[in-house]
Design a protein around this motif. Structure first.
Motif, short mmCIF file in Angstrom:
data_model
loop_
_atom_site.label_atom_id
_atom_site.label_comp_id
_atom_site.label_asym_id
_atom_site.label_seq_id
_atom_site.Cartn_x
_atom_site.Cartn_y
_atom_site.Cartn_z
N HIS A 329 3.28 -4.06 -7.42
CA HIS A 329 3.69 -3.35 -8.63
C HIS A 329 5.02 -2.62 -8.42
O HIS A 329 5.83 -2.51 -9.34
CB HIS A 329 2.60 -2.36 -9.07
N THR A 332 7.70 -5.12 -8.89
CA THR A 332 7.86 -5.39 -10.32
C THR A 332 8.62 -4.27 -11.00
O THR A 332 9.55 -4.51 -11.79
CB THR A 332 6.49 -5.58 -11.00
N ARG A 333 8.24 -3.03 -10.70
CA ARG A 333 8.92 -1.88 -11.33
C ARG A 333 10.40 -1.84 -10.97
O ARG A 333 11.26 -1.58 -11.83
CB ARG A 333 8.25 -0.57 -10.91
N HIS A 453 -0.86 -7.10 -16.97
CA HIS A 453 -1.70 -5.92 -16.79
C HIS A 453 -3.19 -6.18 -16.97
O HIS A 453 -4.02 -5.45 -16.40
CB HIS A 453 -1.26 -4.81 -17.74
N ASP A 475 -5.66 -0.99 -7.96
CA ASP A 475 -4.93 0.00 -8.74
C ASP A 475 -5.87 0.96 -9.44
O ASP A 475 -5.57 2.13 -9.62
CB ASP A 475 -4.07 -0.71 -9.80
#
Length: 486
Positions: A329, A332-333, A453, A475
């Motif tokens: 993640h 990705t961010r 998501h 997560d």
């Protein structure tokens, strides 16, 4: 211990994208990939200038028609190459050097064989392909010569592309950049020489342009191979490793099953572009000319998103291979932020200063300039949204989830885009075409965000079911696997 033994990984490896701050590593890796894309587009632009100036408009139309055919035909092999790159990245992240070489050898051997077959079939059926595209009669004989020559060079060119993709899978974006620069330089110099026949060389016309492109690609490829072996870069094959060029069943299964939808995604994008050109042609010559000039700008606007998406995919593949699930993640961010900064900046600059650029293609007095600026204003900012979708799908693709990106692109470009066009044309006229860009991009973003998501794309990871299950909930559950088994 063999150097490819994944059970006892070396402490550090060249091209390891899983070490250091993620935003900095992604930036350092993505910039050379972006520059490579820029150089590749510049090569096409320079070739078009030489062909248009030295031969004429019919020859320019001929190369445009031939290039459409080549892109559609090569899409499948590009997909196989991208699938190989993902597997190379995963194995490189797992410190499995020998496995990465096996995948690379299988990708090269399989794609080279496939392209030999395609080259033969394409050479034979080139006339029918050009007729199917309704190539103008004046451009047809030139397009046939150009297309057949390029077909013959495809096996060699594809091996070069697979090598560049493989190097990026091992974290090396610098070597492909260097040799793309060499290709562009040689091609730009040889084009006028072969076309016009300077010195003792005969004038070859359109065949000279194709020959220049082929010669530049071959010389650059030979140079890159020599460089790879002299620098002892990771994917060089020696001795018994040369047997890896005979595709192995495990690697081939992955390359084919994952590569088919990746190639199909590229083919869908190309087909959508062809359909849109047909709709634009109905609006008249000035609108078509304006759209053609605008597409030149669109090519450069979307480059940051494409480069960052490719960098995210390679980086995420290495993190997956290293079983560092919690970092996906973060990758990705970082890609999302970088896309917004790079693509957003380029878009704003070209909207504010588009007139001087468009004049280069259309001339200062052409009424198409104002039409093109209007198109820019309505459509160009969609690439910022498109870039966000690219980042989401890049991470999923790195995990082997390849059907979702195909579905997202297919839905956004066909039912949504065409549906919006036909639903609003009587109300908006030609603007329905330009507004279909952001509408399509927004639908792609919504789909990409939802799948990223809420869909269990981590089940495609190359790990056991227990680890995949724990990783998919890491997560949400603080007790999830925080330190993967290596």
């Amino acid at each position: 211990m063999s150097e490819g033994d994944p059970a006892k990984p070396p402490a550090a490896m060249r091209g390891d994208l899983t070490r250091g701050p993620i935003p900095r590593t992604l930036l350092v890796f993505a910039v050379p990939a972006l520059l490579t894309n820029v150089l590749q587009s510049l090569s096409g632009t320079i070739n078009s200038i030489w062909v248009g100036r030295l031969i004429g408009e019919e020859a320019l139309a001929a190369t445009a028609n031939a290039n459409i055919v080549m892109f559609l035909v090569a899409s499948l092999s590009f997909g196989f190459g991208m699938a190989g790159t993902v597997m190379i990245g995963q194995r490189w992240g797992a410190r499995n050097v020998d496995g990465a070489r096996r995948t690379f050898g299988s990708a090269v051997g399989f794609c080279a064989f496939l392209m030999v077959v395609i080259a033969g079939v394409g050479f034979a059926f080139a006339p029918g392909l050009l007729r199917l595209l309704a190539t103008p009669e004046g451009a047809y004989p030139l397009a046939l010569i150009y297309l057949r020559l390029i077909f013959l060079s495809m096996p060699f060119g594809m091996v070069s592309i697979i090598l560049s993709m493989g190097l990026r899978g091992t974290g090396d974006a610098r070597t492909p950049l260097i040799f793309m620069g060499v290709t562009v330089l040689i091609d730009a110099v040889l084009n006028p020489v072969f076309i016009a026949g300077l010195g003792p060389l005969p004038a070859m016309g359109i065949a000279g342009s194709a020959t220049a492109t082929i010669a530049a690609s071959m010389l650059s490829f030979v140079g890159m191979v020599i460089y790879v072996y002299r620098k002892d870069l990771p994917l060089r094959l020696r001795g018994a490793e040369l047997h890896y060029l005979k595709p192995a069943r495990e690697e081939l299964r992955y390359i084919v099953t994952k590569g088919l939808p990746m190639g199909a995604q590229m083919a869908v994008m190309a087909a959508a572009g062809i359909v849109l050109v047909g709709l634009v042609n109905r609006e008249g010559l000035m609108t078509t000319a304006a759209y053609g000039a605008t597409m030149q700008l669109f090519t450069y606007i979307q480059m940051p998103a494409m480069a960052i998406g490719g960098a995210v995919s390679a980086m995420a593949a290495q993190y997956i291979g290293a079983r560092k699930w919690d970092n996906l993640h973060a990758v990705t961010r970082a890609g999302l932020v970088m896309n917004l900064v790079f693509t957003g900046s380029v878009t704003v600059m070209l909207i504010l200063f588009d007139r001087p650029v468009l004049v280069l293609f259309l001339g200062p007095d052409s009424p198409a300039v104002d039409i093109a600026r209007h198109i820019q204003l309505l459509a160009s900012w969609n690439f910022v949204i498109f870039g966000v979708t690219q980042i989401y799908t890049a991470t999923m693709r790195a995990a082997g989830a390849v059907w979702v990106p195909l579905a997202v692109v297919g839905i956004a470009l066909f039912p949504v885009r065409l549906g919006f066009y036909y639903a609003t044309y009587n109300w908006l006229g030609a603007d329905s075409l330009w507004l279909s860009y952001p509408v399509s991009a927004a639908s792609g973003l919504a789909l990409g965000w939802w799948f990223y998501h809420y869909w269990d794309w981590r089940r495609e990871l190359p790990i056991g079911p227990r680890e995949a299950e724990e990783g998919s909930h890491a997560d949400a559950l603080p007790a999830g696997r925080m330190t993967p088994d290596l």
